[in-house]
Write an enzyme that holds these catalytic residues in place. Structure first.
Site, PDB file in Angstrom:
ATOM      1  N   CYS A  20      -7.200  53.541  51.733  1.00 33.68           N
ATOM      2  CA  CYS A  20      -7.879  52.257  51.922  1.00 33.68           C
ATOM      3  C   CYS A  20      -9.383  52.470  52.001  1.00 33.68           C
ATOM      4  O   CYS A  20     -10.133  51.539  52.260  1.00 33.68           O
ATOM      5  CB  CYS A  20      -7.353  51.551  53.167  1.00 33.68           C
ATOM      6  SG  CYS A  20      -7.462  52.550  54.645  1.00 33.68           S
ATOM      7  N   GLN A  71       1.480  45.942  55.873  1.00 29.87           N
ATOM      8  CA  GLN A  71       0.460  45.533  54.899  1.00 29.87           C
ATOM      9  C   GLN A  71       0.339  44.012  54.890  1.00 29.87           C
ATOM     10  O   GLN A  71       1.350  43.315  54.931  1.00 29.87           O
ATOM     11  CB  GLN A  71       0.833  46.028  53.503  1.00 29.87           C
ATOM     12  CG  GLN A  71       0.859  47.543  53.363  1.00 29.87           C
ATOM     13  CD  GLN A  71      -0.536  48.150  53.292  1.00 29.87           C
ATOM     14  OE1 GLN A  71      -1.552  47.456  53.338  1.00 29.87           O
ATOM     15  NE2 GLN A  71      -0.592  49.465  53.196  1.00 29.87           N
ATOM     16  N   TYR A  76       1.762  59.669  57.500  1.00 27.80           N
ATOM     17  CA  TYR A  76       1.157  58.419  57.976  1.00 27.80           C
ATOM     18  C   TYR A  76       2.049  57.252  57.538  1.00 27.80           C
ATOM     19  O   TYR A  76       1.599  56.320  56.888  1.00 27.80           O
ATOM     20  CB  TYR A  76      -0.261  58.235  57.397  1.00 27.80           C
ATOM     21  CG  TYR A  76      -1.136  59.454  57.502  1.00 27.80           C
ATOM     22  CD1 TYR A  76      -1.929  59.667  58.628  1.00 27.80           C
ATOM     23  CD2 TYR A  76      -1.171  60.390  56.479  1.00 27.80           C
ATOM     24  CE1 TYR A  76      -2.738  60.787  58.723  1.00 27.80           C
ATOM     25  CE2 TYR A  76      -1.974  61.515  56.572  1.00 27.80           C
ATOM     26  CZ  TYR A  76      -2.757  61.719  57.693  1.00 27.80           C
ATOM     27  OH  TYR A  76      -3.557  62.823  57.765  1.00 27.80           O
ATOM     28  N   CYS A 119     -19.091  33.322  57.645  1.00 28.10           N
ATOM     29  CA  CYS A 119     -17.877  33.973  58.154  1.00 28.10           C
ATOM     30  C   CYS A 119     -17.887  35.461  57.821  1.00 28.10           C
ATOM     31  O   CYS A 119     -18.295  35.867  56.740  1.00 28.10           O
ATOM     32  CB  CYS A 119     -16.641  33.316  57.545  1.00 28.10           C
ATOM     33  SG  CYS A 119     -15.090  34.065  58.083  1.00 28.10           S
ATOM     34  N   ASP A 163      -0.812  58.302  53.181  1.00 25.74           N
ATOM     35  CA  ASP A 163      -1.444  56.980  53.260  1.00 25.74           C
ATOM     36  C   ASP A 163      -2.202  56.912  54.585  1.00 25.74           C
ATOM     37  O   ASP A 163      -1.821  56.187  55.497  1.00 25.74           O
ATOM     38  CB  ASP A 163      -0.357  55.887  53.185  1.00 25.74           C
ATOM     39  CG  ASP A 163      -0.935  54.481  53.189  1.00 25.74           C
ATOM     40  OD1 ASP A 163      -2.165  54.333  53.106  1.00 25.74           O
ATOM     41  OD2 ASP A 163      -0.140  53.520  53.273  1.00 25.74           O
ATOM     42  N   CYS A 218     -14.413  28.496  49.869  1.00 28.42           N
ATOM     43  CA  CYS A 218     -14.413  28.134  51.294  1.00 28.42           C
ATOM     44  C   CYS A 218     -15.811  27.728  51.723  1.00 28.42           C
ATOM     45  O   CYS A 218     -16.790  28.405  51.408  1.00 28.42           O
ATOM     46  CB  CYS A 218     -13.943  29.330  52.122  1.00 28.42           C
ATOM     47  SG  CYS A 218     -14.136  29.117  53.896  1.00 28.42           S
ATOM     48  N   CYS A 257      -8.307  28.839  57.099  1.00 29.72           N
ATOM     49  CA  CYS A 257      -8.821  29.970  56.332  1.00 29.72           C
ATOM     50  C   CYS A 257      -8.060  30.031  55.011  1.00 29.72           C
ATOM     51  O   CYS A 257      -6.830  30.034  54.986  1.00 29.72           O
ATOM     52  CB  CYS A 257      -8.614  31.266  57.105  1.00 29.72           C
ATOM     53  SG  CYS A 257      -8.890  32.727  56.083  1.00 29.72           S
ATOM     54  N   GLU A 265       4.564  59.918  61.541  1.00 29.53           N
ATOM     55  CA  GLU A 265       3.691  58.843  62.026  1.00 29.53           C
ATOM     56  C   GLU A 265       3.396  59.074  63.502  1.00 29.53           C
ATOM     57  O   GLU A 265       4.249  59.527  64.247  1.00 29.53           O
ATOM     58  CB  GLU A 265       4.407  57.500  61.773  1.00 29.53           C
ATOM     59  CG  GLU A 265       3.975  56.329  62.602  1.00 29.53           C
ATOM     60  CD  GLU A 265       2.560  55.844  62.307  1.00 29.53           C
ATOM     61  OE1 GLU A 265       2.178  55.760  61.127  1.00 29.53           O
ATOM     62  OE2 GLU A 265       1.838  55.577  63.286  1.00 29.53           O
TER      63      GLU A 265
END
Ligand code: SAH
Length: 549
Positions: free
Chosen positions: A412, A286, A315, A79, A385, A73, A163, A336
């Site tokens: 994550c 996701q 979660y 960016c 998660d 890119c 993008c 959740e």
């Protein structure tokens, strides 16, 4: 050596930090250099200096690293979206594996030998993977409407409708929206004054279904001549949902709470594996569906389900992992915090005809301890998660008390993962497998899934602060809880046994039984006696939990 601002130096990049910045040394002085990759020799201008280190701007690559590639890119450097485009994809995956390993070592206190890690699972084509994009709309210095992405750490828009992480339909939609705005004099929102109308264009795309969603985020309740805009957008192939999101707050939170359907329906659908999910503009889903399938596949593999297990998915969002696991489990419970997400989760269970999943709204740290204390709930497997900040200690504590055979931790952020794994390890869980999955190619982010299993419990290993008064230690010192024994018996023999029967067998074997089961006064009353078949099954369970030799 000491340096000051604007000094120039030449360094060879030896490592890359958590944000993807190159790290080089010059006579004991450390320079952090954005956009430089491991193996580069670069000329750097220092922008900010401290005694032993400084932050530099990459001025020139004097000798490129063999792993340096031409970023696909043109906007990769300014960016804020991608950080690793100048590094070959193979090396990006190695960088991510190192990141996970280093966190587990530094924060988790694990040795290399204690990190059973496979190479990070990458993509065949690491571009065009995002099913969601949020483009800010603004005005440039000449007064033209622009859209694209924010430059790193700022809110100035780099015009770019193409993008490379996104899908081609993004550009068609943005052209349609901006041409319409130019034609009818519709204004863009200005962050500094709070005036102007259109703030963001949110686009979602179903990779398997081809369904397209456009959500226009506006500082108002409607767009002038919106029927014309809708007419044009509706002609785009796959268009399924056109909505308006009202956000009149002076905030940089992108979405407001209110959604108005302008055309079609309020959601799109897409698949992960065999499961169909409804996705609305506000739901968490996701962003990389191809890799999500691999991630959930690993979570499912690690959960080791045979069809009878009780699984908790903490979660759980819109129930994505829960429903994936429900295909192979006896029963799945999801927890959740966002009520709308739970509404989606229930609907998703319904449209897939999944009857063995149940969902609870609330904070994991409230719901799990409460259910455990009140109902003595049981789990064979717990999947978590959590968001970036990881799990609250109270959640981890309850998990340990519940004593599932396996814990599958999807993360994550490998730093908070490492912290939580350390905590669980100190309480008897062993890390069996660590698997990175590259959900976000070209960026520094990496998802990790870890399998922990209840090892041989050695009470000496359990830390002192894990106090007897506060906790139900039965999982450690006296073997398993009644719930665990019941579940074990059910799983292995299909027999249902009562707490009374368990207490009878325990007493027969000379084991301690709790107050509630001390039935001596009623010994000769008509108390049902445990039949031999069930007695044998309970004995097996007691042996399994090492409560009997
Ligand atoms: N497992 C889901 C969602 C993971 S994202 C999936 O793969 O799609 C993390 C989720 O945790 C979000 O949906 C967020 O709303 C939720 N969450 C954040 N804090 C929480 C808490 N304290 N208790 C329960 N859920 C929480």
């Amino acid at each position: 050596m000491e340096f000051k601002k604007n000094d120039l130096l030449t360094v060879t990049i030896e490592d890359m930090g958590h944000d993807g910045e190159g790290i080089g040394k010059y006579e004991g002085y450390t320079a952090f250099v954005k956009d430089a990759v491991i193996g580069d020799t670069v000329r750097v201008k220092l922008m900010k200096t401290r005694k032993n280190y400084g932050y530099g701007r990459l001025m020139e690559v004097l000798a490129p690293s063999p792993d340096r590639v031409e970023p696909p890119c043109a906007f990769a450097r300014p960016c804020g979206g991608c950080q690793l485009q100048a590094l070959s994809y193979e090396k990006q995956l190695e960088y991510k594996a190192r990141k996970i390993r280093n966190n587990l070592k530094r924060i988790g206190g694990f040795s290399d030998a204690e990190i059973p890690m496979e190479p990070v699972i990458g993509m065949k084509h690491p571009l065009g993977y995002r099913n969601k994009a949020q483009f800010p709309v603004g005005t440039d210095r000449e007064g033209h409407l622009v859209t694209g992405f924010y430059a790193g750490r700022t809110h100035s828009i780099i015009p770019n409708r193409k993008c490379l992480l996104g899908v081609p339909v993004n550009e068609t939609i943005l052209d349609t929206v901006l041409d319409f705005m130019e034609e009818y004099g519709v204004t863009a929102y200005q962050e500094d004054t709070g005036r102007g109308l259109v703030r963001h264009v949110l686009i979602r795309y179903g990779f398997r279904t081809g369904e397209v969603m456009v959500c226009l985020v506006v500082n108002g309740t409607k767009i002038p001549r919106q029927e014309e805009l809708v007419r044009r957008l509706a002609q785009i192939e796959g268009m399924t949902s056109i909505t308006l999101n009202v956000n009149r707050e002076r905030t940089n939170v992108i979405l407001g709470k209110e959604i108005r359907v302008l055309w079609g329906q309020g959601y799109i659908t897409d698949f992960i594996g065999e499961i169909r999910y409804q996705i609305s503009p506000l739901s968490f889903f996701q962003v990389n569906p191809v890799q999500t399938e691999k991630l959930y596949g690993k979570a499912l593999e690690f959960a080791g389900l045979t069809g009878n297990e009780t699984v908790w998915d903490l979660y759980c969002g819109i129930g994505t992992i829960s429903l994936f696991l429900a295909q192979k489990a006896g029963k799945v419970y999801g927890v959740e915090i966002v009520p709308d997400a739970i509404a989606d989760a229930r609907k998703n269970a319904e449209i897939n005809g999944i009857g063995n999943a149940e969902f609870f709204v609330g904070r994991a740290e409230d719901v799990l301890p409460e259910k455990y204390a009140r109902e003595g709930i049981h789990a064979d497997v717990i999947v978590v998660d959590p968001p970036r900040k990881g799990c609250e200690e109270s959640v981890l504590d309850t998990m340990v008390k519940m004593g599932p055979e396996r814990i599958v931790y999807v993360s994550c952020d490998s730093a908070t993962l490492a912290r939580d794994l350390k905590y669980l390890r100190e309480r008897g869980y062993e890390v069996k497998k660590v698997q990175g999955v590259d959900m976000f190619p070209e960026t520094v982010h990496v998802e990790t899934v870890v399998l922990l299993s209840k090892g041989e419990i050695d009470s000496k290993k359990v830390r002192v602060e894990f106090s007897l008064e506060e906790m139900d230690m039965s999982g450690f010192q006296k073997g398993a809880t009644y719930e665990q024994i019941k579940a074990y018996v059910l799983k292995h023999t299909g027999l249902k046994v009562s707490s009374l029967y368990i207490s009878q067998v325990k007493r027969k074997c000379g084991l301690d039984v709790g107050q509630n089961y001390n039935l001596s006064k009623k010994e000769d009353a008509k108390v049902p006696q445990c039949p031999p078949e069930k007695e044998a099954a309970i004995m097996d369970a007691l042996k399994h939990f090492q409560m009997l030799e």
